[in-house]
Write a protein that holds these residues in place. Structure first.
Motif, short mmCIF file in Angstrom:
data_model
loop_
_atom_site.label_atom_id
_atom_site.label_comp_id
_atom_site.label_asym_id
_atom_site.label_seq_id
_atom_site.Cartn_x
_atom_site.Cartn_y
_atom_site.Cartn_z
N GLY A 8 21.38 -41.73 -3.23
CA GLY A 8 20.53 -40.88 -4.05
C GLY A 8 20.56 -41.16 -5.53
N THR A 9 21.56 -41.92 -6.01
CA THR A 9 21.62 -42.22 -7.44
C THR A 9 20.93 -43.54 -7.79
OG1 THR A 9 23.80 -43.21 -7.13
CG2 THR A 9 23.73 -40.90 -7.80
N GLY A 10 20.34 -44.21 -6.79
CA GLY A 10 19.60 -45.43 -7.05
C GLY A 10 18.22 -45.14 -7.62
N THR A 14 16.77 -41.40 -7.08
CA THR A 14 16.68 -40.54 -8.26
C THR A 14 15.28 -39.96 -8.41
OG1 THR A 14 18.42 -41.77 -9.42
CG2 THR A 14 16.89 -40.49 -10.78
N GLU A 15 14.27 -40.80 -8.25
CA GLU A 15 12.88 -40.33 -8.36
C GLU A 15 12.57 -39.32 -7.26
OE1 GLU A 15 8.84 -40.45 -9.95
OE2 GLU A 15 10.78 -41.07 -10.73
N LEU A 16 13.04 -39.59 -6.06
CA LEU A 16 12.77 -38.70 -4.93
C LEU A 16 13.42 -37.34 -5.13
CD1 LEU A 16 11.57 -38.34 -2.08
CD2 LEU A 16 13.73 -39.22 -1.18
N ILE A 17 14.67 -37.33 -5.56
CA ILE A 17 15.37 -36.07 -5.75
C ILE A 17 14.69 -35.22 -6.82
CG2 ILE A 17 17.52 -35.07 -6.63
CD1 ILE A 17 18.98 -37.33 -5.09
N GLN A 18 14.22 -35.85 -7.89
CA GLN A 18 13.52 -35.09 -8.93
C GLN A 18 12.25 -34.43 -8.38
OE1 GLN A 18 15.08 -34.47 -11.43
NE2 GLN A 18 16.35 -36.18 -12.09
N ARG A 19 11.62 -35.07 -7.39
CA ARG A 19 10.42 -34.51 -6.79
C ARG A 19 10.75 -33.35 -5.84
NH1 ARG A 19 5.64 -36.97 -7.23
NH2 ARG A 19 4.88 -35.80 -5.42
N LEU A 20 11.88 -33.44 -5.15
CA LEU A 20 12.17 -32.51 -4.06
C LEU A 20 13.11 -31.37 -4.43
CD1 LEU A 20 12.70 -35.05 -1.10
CD2 LEU A 20 10.60 -33.84 -1.74
N ARG A 21 13.81 -31.48 -5.53
CA ARG A 21 14.92 -30.57 -5.80
C ARG A 21 14.49 -29.11 -5.95
NH1 ARG A 21 17.98 -32.24 -10.95
NH2 ARG A 21 18.99 -30.27 -10.47
N LEU A 168 8.04 -51.12 -8.58
CA LEU A 168 7.74 -51.24 -10.01
C LEU A 168 7.96 -49.89 -10.68
CD1 LEU A 168 4.34 -53.20 -9.85
CD2 LEU A 168 6.68 -54.12 -9.79
N ALA A 169 8.65 -49.89 -11.82
CA ALA A 169 8.93 -48.65 -12.54
C ALA A 169 8.99 -48.93 -14.03
CB ALA A 169 10.25 -48.04 -12.06
N ARG A 170 9.01 -47.87 -14.82
CA ARG A 170 9.09 -48.02 -16.28
C ARG A 170 10.45 -48.51 -16.73
NH1 ARG A 170 6.80 -43.18 -15.04
NH2 ARG A 170 4.56 -42.99 -15.44
N GLU A 171 11.48 -48.17 -15.96
CA GLU A 171 12.84 -48.58 -16.31
C GLU A 171 13.62 -48.87 -15.03
OE1 GLU A 171 14.70 -45.53 -18.57
OE2 GLU A 171 13.35 -45.68 -20.28
N GLY A 172 14.53 -49.84 -15.11
CA GLY A 172 15.50 -50.05 -14.05
C GLY A 172 15.01 -50.72 -12.78
N SER A 173 13.82 -51.29 -12.80
CA SER A 173 13.28 -51.93 -11.59
C SER A 173 13.28 -53.44 -11.74
CB SER A 173 11.86 -51.43 -11.31
OG SER A 173 10.94 -51.97 -12.26
N ALA A 174 12.84 -54.12 -10.69
CA ALA A 174 12.74 -55.57 -10.73
C ALA A 174 11.78 -56.04 -11.82
CB ALA A 174 12.28 -56.09 -9.36
N LEU A 175 10.81 -55.20 -12.16
CA LEU A 175 9.83 -55.57 -13.18
C LEU A 175 10.50 -55.90 -14.51
CD1 LEU A 175 6.88 -55.85 -14.08
CD2 LEU A 175 6.87 -53.37 -14.51
N GLN A 176 11.49 -55.12 -14.88
CA GLN A 176 12.16 -55.36 -16.18
C GLN A 176 12.88 -56.71 -16.22
OE1 GLN A 176 11.99 -52.14 -14.81
NE2 GLN A 176 10.43 -51.86 -16.39
N LEU A 202 6.91 -46.90 -8.25
CA LEU A 202 8.00 -45.98 -7.94
C LEU A 202 7.49 -44.58 -7.62
CD1 LEU A 202 11.02 -45.28 -7.77
CD2 LEU A 202 10.98 -44.90 -10.25
N GLU A 203 6.52 -44.10 -8.36
CA GLU A 203 5.99 -42.76 -8.10
C GLU A 203 5.40 -42.67 -6.70
OE1 GLU A 203 2.15 -40.29 -9.61
OE2 GLU A 203 3.53 -40.91 -11.20
N ASP A 204 4.64 -43.68 -6.31
CA ASP A 204 4.07 -43.69 -4.97
C ASP A 204 5.15 -43.84 -3.90
OD1 ASP A 204 1.38 -43.27 -5.51
OD2 ASP A 204 0.96 -45.40 -5.83
#
Length: 308
Positions: A8-10, A14-21, A168-176, A202-204
């Motif tokens: 969950g900290t990956g 992290t993105e999923l937990i923010q959506r579901l919490r 793909l994400a704004r931070e912390g992804s393979a894109l960077q 990432l959002e999708d």
């Protein structure tokens, strides 16, 4: 309802937990539970081991995202073993716990990757495609990973296996990791550039996991990729265009092989993967094209609004 999320900290977790919490009571399984609490706050519970879960049937659903980063290090025999064990071990343990429970979770969602398909050239790969690649490490990894998860399927528990593309994400992804050459004006295709590149914003990615969690009709294997895979050369050119940088420095295949060894095959070969089953189920992507996704990931909000 209660959820158990491994990994969950990956990036995805992290993105999923923010959506579901706000709608679920979430327990995170993490090797660093203190880090998880710092990241999510006291509203999210954190455990360091599955042994701390007395009854897995207490959870409505289990979402398994745990695994050693597949591109973190060169693929030595030791690193391959670590990659395998980090995925197979937790998945086997979760499946066994679900099978042994008198009242198991109603949903088990487990990760996989499009590496399952191997090098398929221009062939469009849906979930129904039959693939046999016994000597391919990525295929072996994913095939066993999926087999272990699907064994949890029963009348009481529906299982969804998610074959994820490059996130793909704004931070912390393979894109960077791809960006430095482009920022220096030295961006360009990898190898021939004709290999297909299958990706997902990432959002999708978080949205589709939420969709699979909440749609009772969903079970089996799903491709977690945007509906518009493109050749690597086109994806590379789109990065340069969004950043307004030049695009001319092709990286030869032999350089990639020298730098990355066997891992280079992930970049020099590709899969033209489409999310056929997700679309059939009615899921709609917010970022269906590379242009929309890369603008969101690479440009500040003011620039994105001006370019639309």
């Amino acid at each position: 309802m209660k959820l158990l999320i491994t990994g969950g900290t990956g990036l995805i977790g992290t993105e999923l937990i923010q959506r579901l919490r706000e709608r679920y009571s979430i327990t995170v399984l993490s090797r660093q539970p203190k880090r998880a609490i710092e990241r999510f706050g006291k509203g999210v519970h954190a455990l360091s081991s599955l042994n701390e879960v007395e009854n897995i049937g207490d959870f409505y659903a289990v979402i398994n995202l745990q695994g050693e980063g597949i591109a973190d290090k060169r693929w030595s025999d030791k690193q391959k073993l670590r990659i395998q064990q980090s995925r197979w071990g937790i998945t086997r343990e979760l499946t066994e716990r679900i099978q042994q429970s008198e009242t198991p979770p109603q949903v088990f969602i487990s990760g996989s990757a499009i590496g399952y398909y191997g090098d398929q050239g221009d062939k469009v790969m849906t979930e129904e495609a039959k693939v046999e690649r016994p000597e391919d490490f990525a295929h072996q990894l994913c095939a066993e990973w999926e087999r272990l998860a699907l064994a949890a399927q029963s009348e009481q528990t529906r299982v969804c296996v998610v074959r994820t593309g490059v996130v793909l994400a704004r931070e912390g992804s393979a894109l960077q990791k791809m960006l430095p050459p482009y920022l220096l004006g030295l961006g360009g295709p990898l190898g021939s550039g004709q290999q297909y590149f299958s990706w997902v914003h990432l959002e999708d990615m978080a949205r589709l996991l939420e969709f699979l969690l909440e749609q009772d009709s969903c079970q089996g294997v799903y491709n977690a990729t945007a509906p518009e895979p493109v050749r690597q050369e086109e994806f590379s050119a789109t990065i340069a265009k969004v950043l307004r940088k030049s695009h001319f420095m092709r990286v030869p295949a032999w350089v990639m092989k020298l730098m990355l060894g066997e891992m280079s095959q992930m970049l020099l070969t590709g899969q033209r993967v489409v999310p056929a089953r997700l679309q059939q189920e009615g899921f709609e992507f917010n970022y269906p094209s590379p242009v929309t996704a890369l603008r969101d990931c690479l440009l500040p909000p003011s620039s994105k609004q001006q370019s639309e």
